[in-house]
Every structure is written in C-alpha cells, then in structure tokens.
Design a protein around this motif. Structure first.
Motif, PDB file in Angstrom:
ATOM      1  N   SER A  28      44.692  16.465  51.763  1.00 51.51           N
ATOM      2  CA  SER A  28      43.532  17.190  52.409  1.00 51.51           C
ATOM      3  C   SER A  28      42.516  16.161  51.833  1.00 51.51           C
ATOM      4  N   ASP A  29      42.540  15.451  50.696  1.00 56.66           N
ATOM      5  CA  ASP A  29      41.359  14.973  50.039  1.00 56.66           C
ATOM      6  C   ASP A  29      41.096  13.312  50.486  1.00 56.66           C
ATOM      7  N   ASP A  75      45.865   2.903  37.859  1.00 49.87           N
ATOM      8  CA  ASP A  75      45.195   4.281  37.818  1.00 49.87           C
ATOM      9  C   ASP A  75      45.119   4.775  39.163  1.00 49.87           C
ATOM     10  N   PHE A  76      45.239   5.941  39.310  1.00 43.82           N
ATOM     11  CA  PHE A  76      45.158   6.806  40.614  1.00 43.82           C
ATOM     12  C   PHE A  76      44.591   8.298  40.220  1.00 43.82           C
ATOM     13  N   LEU A  77      44.580   8.920  41.470  1.00 44.03           N
ATOM     14  CA  LEU A  77      44.077  10.358  41.339  1.00 44.03           C
ATOM     15  C   LEU A  77      45.399  11.087  42.075  1.00 44.03           C
ATOM     16  N   THR A  78      46.057  12.050  41.281  1.00 42.82           N
ATOM     17  CA  THR A  78      47.243  12.658  41.744  1.00 42.82           C
ATOM     18  C   THR A  78      46.651  13.724  42.887  1.00 42.82           C
ATOM     19  N   PHE A  79      47.690  14.348  43.554  1.00 44.58           N
ATOM     20  CA  PHE A  79      47.284  15.174  44.735  1.00 44.58           C
ATOM     21  C   PHE A  79      46.728  16.417  44.224  1.00 44.58           C
ATOM     22  N   ALA A 111      54.014  20.703  51.332  1.00 43.96           N
ATOM     23  CA  ALA A 111      52.819  20.578  52.119  1.00 43.96           C
ATOM     24  C   ALA A 111      52.117  19.346  52.468  1.00 43.96           C
ATOM     25  N   VAL A 112      52.404  18.257  51.769  1.00 47.37           N
ATOM     26  CA  VAL A 112      51.898  16.978  52.104  1.00 47.37           C
ATOM     27  C   VAL A 112      53.057  15.869  52.588  1.00 47.37           C
ATOM     28  N   MET A 113      54.233  15.998  52.211  1.00 42.91           N
ATOM     29  CA  MET A 113      55.202  15.014  52.496  1.00 42.91           C
ATOM     30  C   MET A 113      56.040  15.483  53.967  1.00 42.91           C
TER      31      MET A 113
END
Length: 148
Positions: A28-29, A75-79, A111-113
């Motif tokens: 969603s983000d 480096d990343f932002l998890t869900f 929800a996301v896959m």
C-alpha cells in the motif's frame, strides 16, 4: 541506529522453457514490484533450510534447493516499514512443470502477493515495474542460467 541484518533465502525457480518465476507484490505504501520466491530466515534457521521451507510455502514444491549459488543484498524498507540491510543467498531450482501451489502464505503475504508470472530472460530488463533483485538479469548470467 544501525539497520537490522535481514537474512533471506531466494529461489531462482526456472521452468523447462528457461523462464524464471517472479511474484508481484502490491504494497500500500509504494508501487508494485516483482521478486523471486523466498523470504526471511526464521530465528536460528540456516539459509539452506529457509530456501527449502520458502520454496514449499510459496510454490508447493518440496525439493532440496541444492547449494547456494550466489549472494546479494541491499538496504531496503520491509513491507512492515522496517529499514533493513538484506543478506540474501540464492539457490537454483529447475522444474519441468510450471504449475505452482502457493498454499502456505502468511496473512501478510496473502495481502500483497496477488499474482505470479513466468518471465523469459529477455522480458526482465525492460519490464515496466521494479524487479528485485535489481541485477536479476546479470545474476542469471552469473549463475549460468542464461548465456552471457
């Protein structure tokens, strides 16, 4: 504050036609993205064990993923919104039949896959949505799945 190291096993799942399976994530983000099967190692779990578990959960395929063939990470932002540094290990699994059965997804994965697709190596570089790892085409060459 230092980022947590997120240990993950990723599967380069290749069918008999030489296509690679990717899942489409629709958080969603941020915009949708595609990624190889796999995920975070459980507490105390080895990369090899996580590769086998994630393969079974996300595809229904119960097989030994063989040896690690590559390493990566960024480096990343998890869900869930956590900034992490990925320590990812890659495994190759070949299948004759492209049918999969993602029967054991977590609620957050469900929800996301929402979809999956088999990509030819030629489709990956110009795909209009983000694909992770970002160097997937180069990785497929590096591990010998497509010619240089």
């Amino acid at each position: 504050m230092p980022r947590r190291i997120r240990r993950a096993a990723r599967i380069l799942l290749v069918d008999g036609a030489g296509r690679v399976l990717l899942f489409r994530f629709t958080p969603s983000d941020r915009p949708p993205l595609w990624a190889t099967p796999g995920g975070e190692c459980d507490e105390g779990e080895s990369f090899d064990a996580a590769a086998r578990r994630e393969l079974l959960e996300e595809t229904g395929i119960d097989t030994d993923p063989g040896p690690e063939v590559a390493r990566g990470g960024c480096d990343f932002l998890t869900f869930d919104g956590e900034p992490v540094t990925g320590d990812e290990r890659y495994y190759i699994v070949r299948v004759a039949d492209p049918a999969i059965n993602p029967h054991a997804l977590t609620a957050s994965e469900q929800a996301v896959m929402l979809e999956h697709r088999w990509f030819t190596p030629e489709e990956i570089p110009g795909w209009p949505e983000v694909i992770y790892p970002e160097n997937l085409s180069e990785l497929l060459v590096e591990v010998g799945l497509i010619p240089a």
